[in-house]
Write an enzyme that holds these catalytic residues in place. Structure first.
Site, PDB file in Angstrom:
ATOM      1  N   LYS A  37       0.825  -1.221   0.000  1.00 56.75           N
ATOM      2  CA  LYS A  37       0.000   0.000   0.000  1.00 56.75           C
ATOM      3  C   LYS A  37       0.851   1.259   0.000  1.00 56.75           C
ATOM      4  CE  LYS A  37      -4.284  -1.720   1.965  1.00 56.75           C
ATOM      5  NZ  LYS A  37      -3.950  -3.020   2.559  1.00 56.75           N
ATOM      6  N   GLY A  41       9.314  -0.295   0.190  1.00 59.60           N
ATOM      7  CA  GLY A  41       9.728  -1.685   0.390  1.00 59.60           C
ATOM      8  C   GLY A  41      10.117  -2.015   1.823  1.00 59.60           C
ATOM      9  N   LYS A  52      15.151   1.242  13.421  1.00 58.48           N
ATOM     10  CA  LYS A  52      15.984   2.309  13.994  1.00 58.48           C
ATOM     11  C   LYS A  52      15.144   3.305  14.777  1.00 58.48           C
ATOM     12  CE  LYS A  52      18.240  -0.114  12.277  1.00 58.48           C
ATOM     13  NZ  LYS A  52      18.280  -1.165  11.261  1.00 58.48           N
ATOM     14  N   VAL A 239      18.939 -24.876  17.219  1.00 61.31           N
ATOM     15  CA  VAL A 239      17.533 -25.065  17.598  1.00 61.31           C
ATOM     16  C   VAL A 239      16.973 -26.197  16.747  1.00 61.31           C
ATOM     17  CG1 VAL A 239      15.240 -24.013  17.485  1.00 61.31           C
ATOM     18  CG2 VAL A 239      17.160 -22.729  18.442  1.00 61.31           C
ATOM     19  N   ALA A 328      20.191  -1.930   2.313  1.00 56.91           N
ATOM     20  CA  ALA A 328      19.442  -0.925   1.561  1.00 56.91           C
ATOM     21  C   ALA A 328      20.362  -0.085   0.676  1.00 56.91           C
ATOM     22  CB  ALA A 328      18.692  -0.028   2.540  1.00 56.91           C
ATOM     23  N   HIS A 453      38.607  18.325  17.727  1.00 54.56           N
ATOM     24  CA  HIS A 453      38.555  17.943  19.133  1.00 54.56           C
ATOM     25  C   HIS A 453      37.496  18.784  19.845  1.00 54.56           C
ATOM     26  CE1 HIS A 453      39.922  16.748  23.113  1.00 54.56           C
ATOM     27  NE2 HIS A 453      39.883  18.027  23.460  1.00 54.56           N
TER      28      HIS A 453
HETATM   29  C1  LIG Z   1      14.373  -5.765  10.275  1.00 51.35           C
HETATM   30  C2  LIG Z   1      15.269  -5.297   9.171  1.00 51.35           C
HETATM   31  C3  LIG Z   1      16.148  -4.262   9.382  1.00 51.35           C
HETATM   32  C4  LIG Z   1      16.977  -3.819   8.376  1.00 51.35           C
HETATM   33  N1  LIG Z   1      17.822  -2.796   8.640  1.00 51.35           N
HETATM   34  C5  LIG Z   1      18.653  -2.364   7.678  1.00 51.35           C
HETATM   35  C6  LIG Z   1      19.523  -1.270   7.912  1.00 51.35           C
HETATM   36  O1  LIG Z   1      19.530  -0.696   8.995  1.00 51.35           O
HETATM   37  N2  LIG Z   1      20.329  -0.867   6.916  1.00 51.35           N
HETATM   38  C7  LIG Z   1      20.343  -1.489   5.694  1.00 51.35           C
HETATM   39  O2  LIG Z   1      21.112  -1.095   4.831  1.00 51.35           O
HETATM   40  N3  LIG Z   1      19.521  -2.527   5.438  1.00 51.35           N
HETATM   41  C8  LIG Z   1      18.675  -2.971   6.396  1.00 51.35           C
HETATM   42  N4  LIG Z   1      17.814  -3.997   6.121  1.00 51.35           N
HETATM   43  C9  LIG Z   1      17.858  -4.614   4.779  1.00 51.35           C
HETATM   44  C10 LIG Z   1      17.108  -3.755   3.754  1.00 51.35           C
HETATM   45  O3  LIG Z   1      15.809  -3.485   4.222  1.00 51.35           O
HETATM   46  C11 LIG Z   1      17.061  -4.469   2.424  1.00 51.35           C
HETATM   47  O4  LIG Z   1      18.365  -4.818   2.042  1.00 51.35           O
HETATM   48  C12 LIG Z   1      16.452  -3.603   1.341  1.00 51.35           C
HETATM   49  O5  LIG Z   1      15.145  -3.217   1.696  1.00 51.35           O
HETATM   50  C13 LIG Z   1      16.425  -4.344   0.002  1.00 51.35           C
HETATM   51  O6  LIG Z   1      15.804  -3.551  -0.956  1.00 51.35           O
HETATM   52  P1  LIG Z   1      15.164  -4.186  -2.274  1.00 51.35           P
HETATM   53  O7  LIG Z   1      14.682  -3.023  -3.064  1.00 51.35           O
HETATM   54  O8  LIG Z   1      16.091  -5.135  -2.890  1.00 51.35           O
HETATM   55  O9  LIG Z   1      13.935  -5.058  -1.775  1.00 51.35           O
HETATM   56  P2  LIG Z   1      12.674  -4.707  -0.875  1.00 51.35           P
HETATM   57  O10 LIG Z   1      12.896  -3.517  -0.041  1.00 51.35           O
HETATM   58  O11 LIG Z   1      12.297  -5.976  -0.202  1.00 51.35           O
HETATM   59  O12 LIG Z   1      11.569  -4.281  -1.932  1.00 51.35           O
HETATM   60  C14 LIG Z   1      10.981  -5.189  -2.802  1.00 51.35           C
HETATM   61  C15 LIG Z   1       9.587  -4.671  -3.130  1.00 51.35           C
HETATM   62  O13 LIG Z   1       9.064  -5.449  -4.204  1.00 51.35           O
HETATM   63  C16 LIG Z   1       7.679  -5.624  -3.976  1.00 51.35           C
HETATM   64  N5  LIG Z   1       7.275  -6.797  -4.746  1.00 51.35           N
HETATM   65  C17 LIG Z   1       7.739  -8.065  -4.636  1.00 51.35           C
HETATM   66  N6  LIG Z   1       7.161  -8.863  -5.568  1.00 51.35           N
HETATM   67  C18 LIG Z   1       6.330  -8.067  -6.285  1.00 51.35           C
HETATM   68  C19 LIG Z   1       5.473  -8.299  -7.389  1.00 51.35           C
HETATM   69  N7  LIG Z   1       5.368  -9.509  -7.960  1.00 51.35           N
HETATM   70  N8  LIG Z   1       4.752  -7.256  -7.851  1.00 51.35           N
HETATM   71  C20 LIG Z   1       4.842  -6.022  -7.300  1.00 51.35           C
HETATM   72  N9  LIG Z   1       5.657  -5.751  -6.255  1.00 51.35           N
HETATM   73  C21 LIG Z   1       6.392  -6.759  -5.760  1.00 51.35           C
HETATM   74  C22 LIG Z   1       7.584  -5.805  -2.471  1.00 51.35           C
HETATM   75  O14 LIG Z   1       6.281  -5.528  -2.012  1.00 51.35           O
HETATM   76  C23 LIG Z   1       8.620  -4.798  -1.978  1.00 51.35           C
HETATM   77  O15 LIG Z   1       8.036  -3.552  -1.706  1.00 51.35           O
HETATM   78  C24 LIG Z   1      16.933  -4.440   7.103  1.00 51.35           C
HETATM   79  C25 LIG Z   1      16.042  -5.481   6.858  1.00 51.35           C
HETATM   80  C26 LIG Z   1      15.206  -5.899   7.880  1.00 51.35           C
HETATM   81  C27 LIG Z   1      14.247  -7.012   7.605  1.00 51.35           C
END
Ligand SMILES: Cc1cc2nc3c(=O)[nH]c(=O)nc-3n(C[C@H](O)[C@H](O)[C@H](O)COP(=O)(O)OP(=O)(O)OC[C@H]3O[C@@H](n4cnc5c(N)ncnc54)[C@H](O)[C@@H]3O)c2cc1C
Length: 474
Positions: A37, A41, A52, A239, A328, A453
């Site tokens: 929504k 991501g 954070k 586990v 990210a 400093h």
């Molecule tokens: C709890 C947690 C904490 C994190 N903290 C950090 C941090 O502090 N710093 C950091 O660098 N990284 C952090 N990460 C990792 C980071 O969030 C990811 O590496 C990053 O979001 C990856 O980005 P992405 O664009 O590859 O994928 P995503 O962010 O997963 O985005 C993929 C998107 O594709 C959409 N999607 C999937 N399939 C479809 C489809 N068929 N049609 C339409 N849409 C679709 C999904 O809904 C999603 O919105 C964290 C991850 C988690 C789980």
């Protein structure tokens, strides 16, 4: 035609939305299909940002718990945390940022198509729910579908008592007890948050040390600090089974000494990594190289099949290659490289040895480059220098004196190969270290760079001095 584009990006995470913005900046007509929504991501909605935000609440609580030391006077009575207010503030931060991405889409004339995408073949994306339609991508389809939590054998996630980070960020109560399975960045961040909020926390790790990807000295320092904070740690523990009941969960584990144990808690948080999201996407028949479900790419994020790129958590560099960092900032950097390549520019491949990694537990970890062991394994004649925060004036003022900065350098050319820090502001200080690696700095150059400093950054300068056996303040 309304549904004809140069580039169609699937997924609006930090990989996909940044790729779309860069493509649009370079004159390509771009659409993004996103099924959630909101835009942003995992990072904005489920990961970096909400966790954070919770950590900042934990930090605020830490300050208030120590008001006497700070000379701050507040009313009598127990200090606690109101999880409804925590959640409301966190949600406001998340929605502000996701709306910010919507604004950027409008500014860059990127179309957000709301729905689930399935690839219909070269140049064709079908939106199969939501705003159902077929889109054409004249130049490229960028797969940026990210990752989702995964578990280990014997542990079935029920999202009620056996939960993932997706549920943990939304808890409206402080659990009395929490078992965290997995001590990577996600696991130790939640261990920190909930311990500070007041939970009894047990951390279970299969490997011999926590935060196993970090330099060994960093792992040892975090384990020392966590134990001092009252977090129970089982390393080398497997586990074997988790059983959820109405009010809690029982966890069976084989411990490092060969004994078995049954641990019980209100919740089990499974933080054992994330797997690629490609189900239903239609990637199977396209001739893409799928490596354990990840989309294999080259160093410019080409899949090998013309018209298809992939970036972010969903990719690998092929069987047998080093694990791709699921971060990210990595996904965004990849999105930019992919977009520039699609637009006909000549971007440079990313040097993954120069990617900073931050873990926002307490104390924080920031690291970039080779660990001491990795540098030895690559055949460098290694020398290291370490500077502890407890002697640093600025750290004393902040009452944050745990940890150190450690520099790993090559003796022959004096090049900085890696910087590993645990302690106050480590996730900020790592930026200087990253630039040092990017510019192939020598230790001497770090020494001769004057650091203001009193700042936390003096620890980096002193660690450089220490690497030459000449730290001033220890
Ligand atoms: C709890 C947690 C904490 C994190 N903290 C950090 C941090 O502090 N710093 C950091 O660098 N990284 C952090 N990460 C990792 C980071 O969030 C990811 O590496 C990053 O979001 C990856 O980005 P992405 O664009 O590859 O994928 P995503 O962010 O997963 O985005 C993929 C998107 O594709 C959409 N999607 C999937 N399939 C479809 C489809 N068929 N049609 C339409 N849409 C679709 C999904 O809904 C999603 O919105 C964290 C991850 C988690 C789980």
């Amino acid at each position: 035609m309304a549904n004809e584009f140069d580039v169609v990006v699937i997924g609006a995470g930090t990989g996909g939305y940044v790729a779309a913005i860069r493509a649009s900046q370079l004159g390509l007509k771009t659409a993004v299909v996103e099924k959630q929504k909101a835009l942003g991501g995992t990072c904005l909605i489920w990961g970096c940002i909400p966790t954070k935000a919770l950590l900042e609440h934990a930090h605020a609580l830490k300050i208030v718990q120590n008001v006497k030391e700070w000379g701050v006077t507040i009313g009598e009575g127990a200090v606690g945390i109101d999880m409804n207010q925590v959640q409301a503030r966190k949600d406001k931060i998340v929605s502000g940022l996701t709306k910010g991405v919507e604004f950027l889409f409008r500014k860059n004339r990127i179309e957000w198509i709301k729905g689930t995408a399935a690839i219909g073949g070269r140049g064709r994306v079908d939106v199969v729910d939501g705003d159902k339609q077929s889109l054409t991508a004249g130049k490229e389809i960028v797969i940026a579908t990210g990752s989702a939590p995964r578990s280990v054998p014997g542990v079935e996630i029920d999202r009620k008592r056996i939960i993932t980070s997706d549920e943990a960020i939304g808890l409206r109560e402080v659990p009395k007890s929490l078992i965290v399975l997995g001590s990577g960045a996600v696991g130790v961040e939640f261990a920190s948050i909930f311990r500070r909020f007041g939970s009894e926390v047990t951390l279970i790790e299969l490997l011999p040390r926590i935060v196993p990807a970090e330099d060994e000295a960093v792992s040892a320092e975090l384990a020392k600090s966590f134990r001092k904070q009252g977090i129970a740690i089982h390393t080398g523990a497997r586990v074997t089974k988790a059983t959820a009941g109405a009010n809690g969960v029982d966890v069976d584990a084989q411990l490092a000494d060969g004994t078995t144990a049954r641990l019980s808690a209100d919740y089990l948080l499974v933080a054992t990594g994330r797997g690629p999201v490609t189900q239903g996407l239609g990637v199977e028949g396209l001739g893409l190289n799928l490596d354990r479900g990840y989309v294999a790419v080259d160093n410019l994020f080409r899949t090998g099949v013309p018209g298809f790129s992939a970036v972010g958590d969903v990719i690998s560099f092929g069987a047998g290659s080093a694990p791709h960092p699921q971060l990210a900032h990595v996904s965004s950097a990849e999105g930019i490289v992919a977009a520039e390549r699609i637009a006909g520019q000549n971007p440079r491949p990313i040097n993954y040895d120069h990617v900073p990694a931050c873990t926002y537990c307490d104390p924080e970890i920031g690291s970039v480059g080779l660990t001491e062991r990795e540098a030895q394994e690559r055949g460098y004649d290694v020398r290291v220098g370490t500077f502890p925060f407890f002697v640093l004036g600025r750290a004393k003022m902040a009452a944050e004196t745990e940890g150190f900065v450690k520099i790993v350098a090559d003796k022959k050319y004096d090049e900085v190969l890696g910087v590993h820090m645990i302690g106050p502001r480590a996730t900020e200080l790592v930026a200087e270290a990253t630039l040092a690696l990017r510019l192939e700095c020598t230790v001497e150059e770090l020494i001769s760079t004057i650091h203001a400093h009193p700042t936390f950054s003096e620890a980096v300068s002193e660690a450089a001095h220490a690497t030459h056996g000449a730290a001033i303040h220890v």
